[in-house]
Design an enzyme around this catalytic site. Structure first.
Site, PDB file in Angstrom:
ATOM      1  CG  HIS A   5     -14.141   9.352  10.466  1.00  0.00           C
ATOM      2  ND1 HIS A   5     -13.488  10.425   9.909  1.00  0.00           N
ATOM      3  CD2 HIS A   5     -14.610   9.774  11.672  1.00  0.00           C
ATOM      4  CE1 HIS A   5     -13.563  11.466  10.733  1.00  0.00           C
ATOM      5  NE2 HIS A   5     -14.235  11.094  11.804  1.00  0.00           N
ATOM      6  N   GLY A  21     -27.332   4.184   3.584  1.00  0.00           N
ATOM      7  CA  GLY A  21     -27.168   4.747   4.916  1.00  0.00           C
ATOM      8  C   GLY A  21     -26.800   3.694   5.937  1.00  0.00           C
ATOM      9  NE  ARG A  25     -30.624  -0.460   2.671  1.00  0.00           N
ATOM     10  CZ  ARG A  25     -31.039   0.789   2.832  1.00  0.00           C
ATOM     11  NH1 ARG A  25     -30.586   1.746   2.050  1.00  0.00           N
ATOM     12  NH2 ARG A  25     -31.884   1.095   3.783  1.00  0.00           N
ATOM     13  NE  ARG A  44     -16.059   7.104  15.072  1.00  0.00           N
ATOM     14  CZ  ARG A  44     -16.471   7.936  16.036  1.00  0.00           C
ATOM     15  NH1 ARG A  44     -17.747   7.956  16.355  1.00  0.00           N
ATOM     16  NH2 ARG A  44     -15.624   8.731  16.652  1.00  0.00           N
ATOM     17  N   GLY A  90     -30.591   4.876  -0.852  1.00  0.00           N
ATOM     18  CA  GLY A  90     -31.202   5.049   0.459  1.00  0.00           C
ATOM     19  C   GLY A  90     -32.706   4.839   0.448  1.00  0.00           C
ATOM     20  CB  SER A  91     -35.152   4.259   2.924  1.00  0.00           C
ATOM     21  OG  SER A  91     -34.556   4.760   4.104  1.00  0.00           O
ATOM     22  CG  MET A 183     -33.050  12.653   7.185  1.00  0.00           C
ATOM     23  SD  MET A 183     -33.156  12.138   8.911  1.00  0.00           S
ATOM     24  CE  MET A 183     -32.454  13.567   9.735  1.00  0.00           C
ATOM     25  CD  GLU A 184     -29.104  10.141   5.076  1.00  0.00           C
ATOM     26  OE1 GLU A 184     -29.296   9.985   6.292  1.00  0.00           O
ATOM     27  OE2 GLU A 184     -29.978   9.891   4.223  1.00  0.00           O
ATOM     28  CB  SER A 206     -38.822   3.219   3.509  1.00  0.00           C
ATOM     29  OG  SER A 206     -38.588   4.522   4.031  1.00  0.00           O
ATOM     30  CG  ASP A 207     -41.583   6.426   5.793  1.00  0.00           C
ATOM     31  OD1 ASP A 207     -41.937   7.610   5.921  1.00  0.00           O
ATOM     32  OD2 ASP A 207     -40.373   6.083   5.800  1.00  0.00           O
TER      33      ASP A 207
END
Length: 238
Positions: A5, A21, A25, A44, A90-91, A183-184, A206-207
Site C-alpha cells: 500500500h 482522511g 487534503r 491507489r 479529520g472531519s 470513523m477512524e 463539518s456537519d
C-alpha cells in the site's frame, strides 16, 4: 521497504505524520504549507508527502475512510517505517449543540462499538485514549495561536449510513458522553497503543445531527485551515 500500500523507502517518511482522511487534503497541505516537498506515495492514489514546516521534517498522508483503511496505513507507518507520532486531522459530525460547524475539536477519548480491537488481538475494550503528552502540546499551541479548541469524547463508527432509529446518537451522547462522530480514530489509537507509539486526533466539525448546518466537499478539502495550522505547529515541536 515498500508495502502493498506504500511505495516509500525507509527514511523517506518523517517521524511525525499528519493524516487527513482525504488524500486530496494531504496534497493541499503539502502544496500550501510545506516546503521542499517530495511525494513518497501514490499507490491507489493515497498520496503521501514529506516536506518541512518551521524547519522541521514532517510528512502528511491520506488514511482513507473508515477503520480498516486507517488501520492498514497507520499500522504500516508505525511498524514498517518507524513513525513515532500520527496526528489525525479529520472531519466530524456534531452530536451536540455545543459543537458548531467549523469548530475545532480534540479527542480526549474515543468510544466505539467496532470489532477492530477484538479482531486484531482479542481485546474487548471499547474506549481508547490519545497520547497525553501530544494532547497537552496541542492545547498549548491552540492557546498560542488563539484557536478555540473543544476537548471532548468522540464516537468512532463503522457505519456511515445507519438504518433504523434516527435518534440513536442521543444515547451515545447522553449515556456515553460522545459529542461528535467520525470513523477512524479508534483504530488509530488502538494501533498506537499496541505498537507503543503515539497518536492524537484533531477534527473540524463539518456537519451536525442537531442542526441543518454542513460544509461542502471543497470546504472539507481546503478550508480547515485552523486545524491544519494547529496540527503543523504541534508537529514541528515533536
Amino acid at each position: 521497504m515498500a508495502t502493498p500500500h506504500n511505495k516509500a523507502e525507509y527514511g523517506e517518511i518523517a517521524g511525525t505524520v499528519l493524516m487527513p482522511g482525504d488524500p486530496l487534503r494531504a496534497k493541499f497541505i503539502a502544496e500550501n504549507f510545506l516546503t521542499n516537498v517530495k511525494m513518497f506515495n501514490d499507490v491507489r492514489n493515497m498520496f503521501g508527502y514529506t516536506g518541512e514546516y518551521n524547519g522541521k521534517k514532517i510528512s502528511v498522508m491520506g488514511s482513507g475512510m473508515g477503520m480498516p483503511s486507517i488501520g492498514i496505513y497507520s499500522y504500516e507507518l508505525f511498524e514498517k517505517y518507524g513513525v513515532d507520532n500520527i496526528i489525525r486531522i479529520g472531519s466530524a459530525g456534531s452530536y451536540s449543540d455545543d459543537l458548531k460547524v467549523f469548530d475545532v475539536v480534540l479527542a480526549d477519548s474515543v468510544y466505539s462499538e467496532s470489532s477492530y480491537a477484538r479482531t486484531m488481538n482479542g481485546c474487548e475494550d471499547n474506549i481508547v485514549y490519545p497520547d497525553t503528552m501530544i494532547n497537552e502540546l496541542v492545547e498549548k499551541k491552540s492557546a498560542e495561536l488563539g484557536i478555540d479548541l473543544k476537548k471532548v469524547r468522540i464516537h468512532s463508527s463503522d457505519v456511515f449510513y445507519r438504518l433504523g432509529d434516527e435518534n440513536y446518537y442521543i444515547d451515545l451522547r447522553d449515556r456515553l458522553g460522545c459529542k461528535a462522530v467520525e470513523m477512524e480514530s479508534f483504530a488509530l489509537f488502538y494501533n498506537a497503543s499496541v505498537l507503543g507509539k503515539r497518536a492524537v486526533c484533531l477534527l473540524t466539525i463539518s456537519d451536525s445531527f442537531v442542526s441543518d448546518d454542513e460544509t461542502t466537499a471543497e470546504e472539507r478539502e481546503k478550508s480547515f485551515t485552523e486545524m491544519i495550522k494547529l496540527a503543523l505547529n504541534t508537529a514541528s515541536e515533536l
